[in-house]
Scaffold this active site. Structure first.
Site, PDB file in Angstrom:
ATOM      1  N   VAL A  48     -13.445   4.131 -18.651  1.00  0.00           N
ATOM      2  CA  VAL A  48     -12.042   3.683 -18.774  1.00  0.00           C
ATOM      3  C   VAL A  48     -12.144   2.227 -19.632  1.00  0.00           C
ATOM      4  O   VAL A  48     -11.312   1.539 -20.121  1.00  0.00           O
ATOM      5  CB  VAL A  48     -11.332   3.368 -17.580  1.00  0.00           C
ATOM      6  CG1 VAL A  48     -10.831   4.688 -17.001  1.00  0.00           C
ATOM      7  CG2 VAL A  48     -11.880   2.452 -16.634  1.00  0.00           C
ATOM      8  N   TYR A  58     -12.344  -8.702  -8.040  1.00  0.00           N
ATOM      9  CA  TYR A  58     -11.532  -7.715  -7.739  1.00  0.00           C
ATOM     10  C   TYR A  58      -9.905  -8.070  -7.593  1.00  0.00           C
ATOM     11  O   TYR A  58      -8.900  -7.529  -8.115  1.00  0.00           O
ATOM     12  CB  TYR A  58     -11.883  -7.011  -6.294  1.00  0.00           C
ATOM     13  CG  TYR A  58     -11.191  -5.779  -6.080  1.00  0.00           C
ATOM     14  CD1 TYR A  58     -11.264  -4.533  -6.569  1.00  0.00           C
ATOM     15  CD2 TYR A  58     -10.049  -5.890  -5.061  1.00  0.00           C
ATOM     16  CE1 TYR A  58     -10.747  -3.348  -6.249  1.00  0.00           C
ATOM     17  CE2 TYR A  58      -9.454  -4.751  -4.866  1.00  0.00           C
ATOM     18  CZ  TYR A  58      -9.790  -3.547  -5.417  1.00  0.00           C
ATOM     19  OH  TYR A  58      -8.771  -2.237  -4.911  1.00  0.00           O
TER      20      TYR A  58
END
Ligand SMILES: NC(=O)c1ccc[n+]([C@@H]2O[C@H](COP(=O)([O-])OP(=O)(O)OC[C@H]3O[C@@H](n4cnc5c(N)ncnc54)[C@H](O)[C@@H]3O)[C@@H](O)[C@H]2O)c1
Length: 257
Positions: free
Chosen positions: A67, A163
């Site tokens: 991706v 994250y």
């Protein structure tokens, strides 16, 4: 009547965990699904998502996809458009978690995390929206974008700076795209899972991590990938047409407590 009959969808990172559950659910509801992941074989060594879908008599293909690559994601969209003439649903689900607290995160770990979690969602939304803008609407909607965020995009992600920042970016990006493309008939929402029982990134949760998640979750169990798949089906269906820019918590009440 299946809820996604004659619909097409791309699910990124559909070989494991939440993406696998979403792909199975969409296929069971009549959608053709393109499974996009870096690797086809699940970590468990179980049957692939593609095999499970085809054995059930549903429709899917697998395409090896990173991706972080525009070439890979735009090829997925072109593939679905060539086979079926349109792309109805794009689920941007891929994510990794590298690094630690601020002082424990290297530049490479930051860049790798952003490349998959944030740039990957940007590229997935862009490739899908370019296709959707050129296709006729079904009712009011030309296409639907569903981005998987996290409760850790809204509150601190213990010891995982990159994250958490990437997921906060996904929540913001979802709102911005929803506002920018509402007039074009593109619906864009996010889903923020709480603790879902997967071995995310190949890391089986430790007893301490499970105890922490359990202590934060009012509902008397932790989440399953199917809980997220149910929310994704709702957002992929016409039931959710006047809902856009939302970040839907699927967290057993974590963020409410
Ligand atoms: N499991 C949880 O508790 C939880 C909580 C909040 C949010 N989430 C989010 O849900 C999503 C799915 O998580 P999961 O637990 O199912 O993870 P998982 O690690 O089980 O599955 C992730 C999949 O991503 C694939 N992948 C990794 N890098 C990729 C890349 N560059 N391109 C394409 N695919 C790639 C992997 O091959 C794997 O199949 C992620 O966005 C994650 O941040 C999960």
């Amino acid at each position: 009547m299946a809820r996604l009959q004659n619909h097409t969808a791309i699910i990124t990172s559909a070989s494991n965990g939440i993406g696998r559950a979403i792909a199975l659910r969409f296929a069971s509801e009549g959608a053709y699904v393109l499974l996009a992941d870096t690797t086809e074989t699940p970590r468990t060594g179980d049957a692939t998502t593609l095999d499970l879908i085809r054995q059930a008599g549903w429709a899917a293909d697998f395409r090896q996809t990173d991706v972080a690559s525009w070439a890979n994601l735009s090829a997925c969209v072109a593939d679905v458009a060539a086979r079926h003439g349109r792309l109805d649903i794009m689920v941007n689900n891929a994510a990794i978690g590298k690094g630690g607290r601020l002082t424990d995160t290297t530049e490479d770990e930051w860049d790798d995390t952003m490349a998959v979690n944030l740039k990957g969602v940007f590229l997935g939304c862009k490739a899908a929206a370019q296709q959707m803008l050129g296709q006729e609407p079904r009712g009011e909607v030309r296409g639907r974008l569903i981005n998987i965020s996290s409760q850790h995009g809204m509150i601190s992600s213990p010891n995982h700076l990159a994250y958490g920042v990437s997921k906060a970016g996904v929540v913001y990006m979802t709102r911005q795209i929803a506002a920018d493309y509402a007039a074009d008939g593109i619906v864009c929402n996010a889903i923020a899972p709480g603790k879902i029982l997967t071995d995310m990134g190949g890391h089986v949760p430790t007893p301490d991590q499970l105890a922490y998640a359990t202590s934060r979750t009012p509902w008397p169990r932790l989440g399953q990938p199917e809980d997220v798949a149910s929310a994704a089906l709702f957002l992929a269906s016409p039931d959710a047409t006047y809902i856009t820019g939302e970040n839907l918590m699927v967290d057993g009440g974590w963020m409410a407590s």
